[in-house]
Design a protein around this motif. Structure first.
Motif, PDB file in Angstrom:
ATOM      1  N   GLN A   1       0.849  -1.192   0.000  1.00 23.62           N
ATOM      2  CA  GLN A   1       0.000   0.000   0.000  1.00 23.62           C
ATOM      3  C   GLN A   1       0.887   1.245   0.000  1.00 23.62           C
ATOM      4  OE1 GLN A   1      -2.393  -2.802   2.949  1.00 23.62           O
ATOM      5  NE2 GLN A   1      -2.194  -0.690   3.630  1.00 23.62           N
ATOM      6  N   ILE A   2       0.551   2.173  -0.873  1.00 25.00           N
ATOM      7  CA  ILE A   2       1.381   3.373  -1.004  1.00 25.00           C
ATOM      8  C   ILE A   2       0.594   4.603  -0.551  1.00 25.00           C
ATOM      9  CG2 ILE A   2       2.797   2.405  -2.837  1.00 25.00           C
ATOM     10  CD1 ILE A   2       1.100   3.939  -4.850  1.00 25.00           C
ATOM     11  N   PRO A   3       1.261   5.623   0.024  1.00 24.91           N
ATOM     12  CA  PRO A   3       0.565   6.834   0.485  1.00 24.91           C
ATOM     13  C   PRO A   3       0.223   7.755  -0.683  1.00 24.91           C
ATOM     14  CG  PRO A   3       2.910   6.999   0.951  1.00 24.91           C
ATOM     15  CD  PRO A   3       2.694   5.625   0.375  1.00 24.91           C
ATOM     16  N   GLN A   4      -0.941   8.365  -0.611  1.00 28.13           N
ATOM     17  CA  GLN A   4      -1.394   9.247  -1.680  1.00 28.13           C
ATOM     18  C   GLN A   4      -0.427  10.407  -1.893  1.00 28.13           C
ATOM     19  OE1 GLN A   4      -4.289   8.832  -3.718  1.00 28.13           O
ATOM     20  NE2 GLN A   4      -3.149  10.397  -4.850  1.00 28.13           N
TER      21      GLN A   4
ATOM     22  N   THR B   1       3.798   1.328   7.501  1.00 33.81           N
ATOM     23  CA  THR B   1       4.100   2.656   8.071  1.00 33.81           C
ATOM     24  C   THR B   1       5.462   3.182   7.641  1.00 33.81           C
ATOM     25  OG1 THR B   1       4.890   1.546  10.083  1.00 33.81           O
ATOM     26  CG2 THR B   1       2.599   2.300  10.061  1.00 33.81           C
TER      27      THR B   1
ATOM     28  N   GLN C   1      -8.047   0.537   0.057  1.00 36.29           N
ATOM     29  CA  GLN C   1      -7.698   1.835   0.621  1.00 36.29           C
ATOM     30  C   GLN C   1      -7.811   1.772   2.144  1.00 36.29           C
ATOM     31  OE1 GLN C   1      -9.598   5.171  -1.848  1.00 36.29           O
ATOM     32  NE2 GLN C   1     -10.781   3.416  -2.517  1.00 36.29           N
TER      33      GLN C   1
ATOM     34  N   THR D   1      -4.121   5.367   7.110  1.00 39.75           N
ATOM     35  CA  THR D   1      -2.936   4.880   7.818  1.00 39.75           C
ATOM     36  C   THR D   1      -2.027   6.045   8.183  1.00 39.75           C
ATOM     37  OG1 THR D   1      -3.033   2.817   6.538  1.00 39.75           O
ATOM     38  CG2 THR D   1      -0.976   3.295   7.681  1.00 39.75           C
TER      39      THR D   1
ATOM     40  N   SER E   1       1.721   7.118   8.593  1.00 39.21           N
ATOM     41  CA  SER E   1       3.030   6.653   8.142  1.00 39.21           C
ATOM     42  C   SER E   1       3.994   7.830   8.071  1.00 39.21           C
ATOM     43  CB  SER E   1       2.924   5.972   6.775  1.00 39.21           C
ATOM     44  OG  SER E   1       2.582   6.917   5.778  1.00 39.21           O
TER      45      SER E   1
ATOM     46  N   HIS F   1      -3.848   5.396   2.197  1.00 40.55           N
ATOM     47  CA  HIS F   1      -2.837   4.551   1.575  1.00 40.55           C
ATOM     48  C   HIS F   1      -3.595   3.533   0.725  1.00 40.55           C
ATOM     49  CE1 HIS F   1      -0.573   6.481   4.691  1.00 40.55           C
ATOM     50  NE2 HIS F   1       0.545   5.818   4.417  1.00 40.55           N
TER      51      HIS F   1
END
Length: 737
Positions: free
Chosen positions: A309-312, A371, A702, A705, A707, A720
C-alpha cells in the motif's frame, strides 16, 4: 343425521384413498442420479424435490393429474399420474430461466446461485467469491495474499465475519498470524467447482463460527464432462496452463485430476515474479444401495513480491507513480495441502447420514510495511508474519424425514469438531526480508471447536417453519515463547445460537421469508488469553425480511430488508501485535437483485445493496465504521451459446465510504467493467479476457494509515492504497478430448 355423518366419512375416506403418493428415481446423463429436480402437481400445487440419490416422493395425487418435472440445464417434461412408482431420465438442454423454480427451501438465494453458475463462468478463484451478490473483494499484496472482503456494511478484513468452506472443509484460519478468520481461497481451481451455496446473515444452524454477515460454501464436481487443456497468455508476462484429466467416468465410479500453474509479473513497476501451482484430484464411488464415497486431495503453493500500500502524498508529490513502491521488498510464500473424505450412508428414502473428515497442512509467511519509517527511521518498519499449522476435523449429520398426512418434518442432527495446532505463530520486525530485528510476538496456539446442532424444517402446505439450535464450545490455549518459563495459558467458553426462520411459498413463482438468528465469531486466541477470557465469543443478532418473485417466466426478482447487531468485541491487529477494543455496532440495509433472460442466448443480471453502519457507543459524527460499504452495484450481460459464441460484459461499483471514525478521510469510489468472449470450433475454444476495458484509474484497496517517509520530519495520516489493474488483456485456447 347419523347416516349423513357416515356418508360424509365414507366420502372422505374414499377421497383420501384416491389421493396417492408418487415416488421413484430421476436420473440424467449416464443414468446418474439428479439432485434438486423439482416436481410440481399442476392441480394441487403440491411439490417435491429429489435428494442426492435422485429419489423423490410427491404426495396426494389423483389419476390424470399433470405433474411438471424440471431441473436447471435439463429439458422439462409433463407427465400424467397413472401409477404410484415412476423412474425418469431427463435429457440435457440449453439453460432456460423459465425452468428455474424460486420455491427452493429456506435459502432464498439458491435460485439466484443456480442462474449465475449457468450464465457466468469464472476465470479465477477470486471471482468465485464475487458469486455472492454484494460481496466485493480487494487484493493488496501481489496476488498471493488472501483478498480483503466487503459485505453488508462489513470490512470483513480477510474473513472475520464470513464463513467459507470447500466441500465442507473450512477455508477460514482462526487465530491466524495476519488476522482472525483469514480465508485464502487460492488453493481452489475454479474450473473444478460445480456448485456455489451462499446466504447472508446468521440464520443457518449448520454454519457456526464467523457466519455473521453470511457464508459461502463451494462444492467441487464429482466428475468432468471431458478432459481438456488450456493455455493462457497476456500482458505483464502472464502465463497460465490448466489441465483437467478424466481418469474414470462410469456410472459407478469417477476420478479426475486437475493441474493449474500461473506465472505473472503483474502491472506494478517492481515485478512481482508471482508463481502459483495448484494440484487437485477427486475419486467418487457410487454404491448399488445409493451410498456414496468421495475422496479428494489437493496441494497449493505460491510465492510473490509485492509493492504494498502506497501513500497518496507520495504519488501527488511525484516521488513514485501509482504503480510504484515505497518498499518493494514486500511479498511472501504460502502453501496448503488438503485431504478430504466424505461418506453418505443411505438407509431409506427418509433417512440418510452424511459424514466427512479432513486434514490440512498449512504454511504462511508474509512481509509487509504499512508505516515505512514511522517506528524505525533507520531500518524501516517492515514486519514478518509467519505460522505453520495443522488442521483436522470431522462432521456427521443425520437427516430424517417424517411424512405425515399434510405435514413433512425434516430433522438434521449434526455434530463435529475442528482442531487447529499452530506452531511458531510469529510477528517480527525485519529488514529486507532477511534480517530479524525483533520478535514482537512468538508462540504456539491450540484451538478446539466442538459443536452440535439440531435443524428442523416443518412444511405445512405453503408454509415452512425452520426452528434450529446450535451449540459451540471453544477452547483456547497459547504458549508465549517470549516469556521464558511461563506456562501456557488457556481459557474456554460455550455459546448457544438459536435460529427461527419462516418461509411462505405463495406459488412456485413467489416466496416470502422472515429470518431470525443469532451467530458469533470467536476472537483470536491471543486476545482471549490477554483479556483473561473476557468477551471470547461476541454474538451477532440478525433479521431478514424479503421476497423472491418470478413475475414473468424469464424474470426473477429478489429483495431483502435486514438488520444486524454485534456485541462488543476485542480485535487482534496482526500487523501491530496489539489488541484494539471496539464497542457495539448496528448495520441495516436493503438488498435488491434481478435476473432476466432477454432471448434464448442473452441474460441480464444486476444486484444493488445499500447499508447504514454505525458504532453504537460513540458520539454522533464519530460513529462511522471505517471502510463499511454504503452502496454497491454489480451487473452485466452474458451471452450463452449464440451459435459458437459465448461471453459477457460485467461492471461493478463500490461507492465512496468513510475511512475513519469521523469520516474526515474518505475511501474513493470506483466503477470497473470487464469483458470476455469465446468462440468454439469442434474440440477447440478460443477466448479473450479483458479487465478494466475503459482503463480507469482506481484504487482496489484503501486504508487510513499513519506513516512517515524517510525524508519526512513528522508522520502523516491519510489514504494509503493499492492501485487496481489498468487495462489488461489475455488470450486463451482450450482443447477438449
Amino acid at each position: 343425521m347419523k347416516y349423513l355423518y357416515l356418508v360424509f366419512l365414507g366420502l372422505l375416506i374414499l377421497q383420501k384413498a384416491s389421493a396417492q403418493n408418487l415416488s421413484g428415481k430421476i436420473t440424467g446423463e449416464r443414468a446418474l442420479p439428479l439432485q434438486g429436480v423439482y416436481l410440481f402437481n399442476l392441480r394441487t400445487g403440491n411439490h417435491a424435490h429429489t435428494d442426492e440419490s435422485g429419489l423423490y416422493l410427491l404426495k396426494n395425487n389423483k389419476p390424470g393429474d399433470s405433474i411438471k418435472v424440471s431441473h436447471v440445464g435439463y429439458q422439462a417434461i409433463i407427465i400424467a399420474y397413472k401409477q404410484s412408482t415412476l423412474n425418469m431420465q431427463l435429457a440435457t438442454s440449453l439453460f432456460q430461466l423459465n425452468e428455474v423454480i424460486v420455491s427452493e427451501g429456506i435459502n432464498h438465494l439458491s435460485s439466484v446461485s443456480a442462474v449465475d453458475v449457468q450464465t457466468n463462468p469464472v476465470n479465477s478463484s477470486q471471482e468465485l467469491l464475487r458469486r455472492v451478490p454484494g460481496l466485493f473483494i480487494g487484493q493488496h499484496a501481489g496476488g498471493g495474499k488472501a483478498e480483503q472482503l466487503f459485505l453488508r456494511g462489513f470490512d470483513l478484513d480477510h474473513g472475520t465475519d464470513i464463513n467459507i468452506t470447500v466441500d465442507d472443509m473450512p477455508v477460514n484460519m482462526v487465530s491466524h498470524g495476519h488476522g482472525q478468520g483469514y480465508a485464502d481461497l487460492h488453493f481452489v481451481i475454479p474450473e473444478t467447482v460445480g456448485q456455489v451455496d451462499f446466504d447472508k446473515g446468521p440464520y443457518h444452524a449448520a454454519k457456526g463460527n464467523l457466519a455473521t454477515a453470511g457464508y459461502v460454501a463451494f462444492s467441487t464436481k464429482d466428475r468432468l464432462d471431458n478432459s481438456s487443456v488450456t493455455f493462457e497468455t497476456g500482458k505483464f508476462n502472464t502465463y497460465k496452463t490448466l489441465g483437467l484429466f478424466n481418469l474414470l467416468n462410469t456410472k459407478k465410479q469417477a476420478a479426475y485430476v486437475a493441474v493449474d500453474y500461473l506465472r505473472t509479473d503483474n502491472y506494478f513497476e517492481a515485478p512481482q515474479d508471482f508463481t502459483r501451482l495448484n494440484l487437485f484430484g477427486k475419486y467418487t464411488l457410487n454404491f448399488a444401495n445409493a451410498d456414496k464415497l468421495t475422496v479428494s486431495a489437493s496441494y497449493f503453493n505460491s510465492k510473490w513480491d509485492a509493492s504494498g500500500q502506497i501513500p497518496q502524498r507520495a504519488v501527488d508529490e511525484g516521488l513514485i507513480t501509482r504503480f510504484g513502491a515505497i518498499d518493494s521488498k514486500e511479498g511472501g510464500e504460502t502453501s496448503r495441502s488438503n485431504v478430504n473424505l466424505h461418506y453418505n450412508k443411505y438407509f431409506n428414502s427418509s433417512t440418510w447420514l452424511k459424514s466427512s473428515a479432513f486434514y490440512s497442512r498449512y504454511n504462511f509467511e508474509l512481509y509487509s510495511n504499512f508505516t515505512f519509517f514511522l517506528n524505525d527511521p533507520v531500518n524501516g518498519d517492515q514486519i514478518r508474519q509467519k505460522e505453520n499449522r495443522n488442521i483436522a476435523g470431522f462432521e456427521s449429520v443425520l437427516n430424517k424425514v417424517y411424512r405425515l398426512a399434510n405435514t413433512d418434518i425434516t430433522i438434521q442432527a449434526g455434530t463435529g469438531l475442528r482442531y487447529d495446532d499452530v506452531n511458531n505463530i510469529e510477528l517480527s520486525h525485519t529488514a529486507n526480508r532477511s534480517t530479524t530485528l525483533q520478535n514482537m510476538m512468538l508462540g504456539d496456539v491450540n484451538e478446539t471447536n466442538t459443536y452440535g446442532f439440531l435443524n428442523t424444517e416443518i412444511e405445512m402446505g405453503k408454509l415452512m417453519i425452520n426452528p434450529a439450535l446450535r451449540f459451540d464450545h471453544l477452547n483456547f490455549k497459547y504458549a508465549d515463547h517470549l516469556l521464558a518459563g511461563s506456562p501456557a495459558a488457556s481459557d474456554g467458553k460455550a455459546i448457544l445460537s438459536p435460529k427461527l426462520n419462516f418461509l411462505y411459498n405463495q406459488s412456485k413463482d413467489l416466496q416470502f421469508f422472515l429470518k431470525l438468528g443469532k451467530g458469533f465469531h470467536s476472537n483470536d486466541t491471543r486476545v482471549v488469553v490477554a483479556q483473561q477470557g473476557y468477551k471470547i465469543l461476541p454474538a451477532a443478532y440478525g433479521a431478514d425480511l424479503g421476497t423472491t418473485w418470478k413475475p414473468a417466466p424469464r424474470l426473477i426478482l429478489n429483495a431483502a430488508l435486514w438488520y444486524l447487531y454485534l456485541q462488543q468485541e476485542f480485535v487482534y491487529v496482526g500487523d501491530e501485535g496489539v489488541v484494539e477494543p471496539s464497542g457495539r455496532t448496528a448495520r441495516k440495509g436493503i438488498d435488491l437483485g434481478l435476473r432476466y433472460q432477454l432471448t434464448n442466448w442473452l441474460f441480464l443480471n444486476g444486484d444493488a445493496t445499500y447499508t447504514h453502519a454505525r458504532a453504537l457507543d460513540e458520539a454522533k459524527g464519530e460513529d462511522y465504521i471505517p471502510l463499511a460499504p454504503r452502496f454497491t452495484f454489480t451487473g452485466g450481460l452474458s451471452v450463452k451459446q449464440l451459435g459458437k459464441f459465448s461471453g459477457s460484459i460485467r461492471s461493478r461499483y463500490l461507492a465512496s465510504r468513510p475511512a475513519n471514525e469521523d469520516n474526515s478521510i474518505t475511501a474513493k469510489s470506483y466503477f470497473i467493467t470487464d469483458a470476455n468472449v469465446n468462440y468454439t470450433w469442434k474440440r477447440f475454444t478460443f477466448g479473450i479476457v479483458t479487465e478494466n476495458i475503459f482503463n480507469t484509474a482506481w484504487n482496489e484497496t484503501q486504508f487510513a494509515t499513519t506513516s512517515r517517509l524517510q525524508n519526512e520530519a513528522a508522520p502523516v495520516t491519510e489514504i494509503h492504497f493499492t492501485p487496481g489493474t489498468p487495462f489488461n488483456i489475455k488470450g486463451l485456447i482450450t482443447v477438449k478430448f
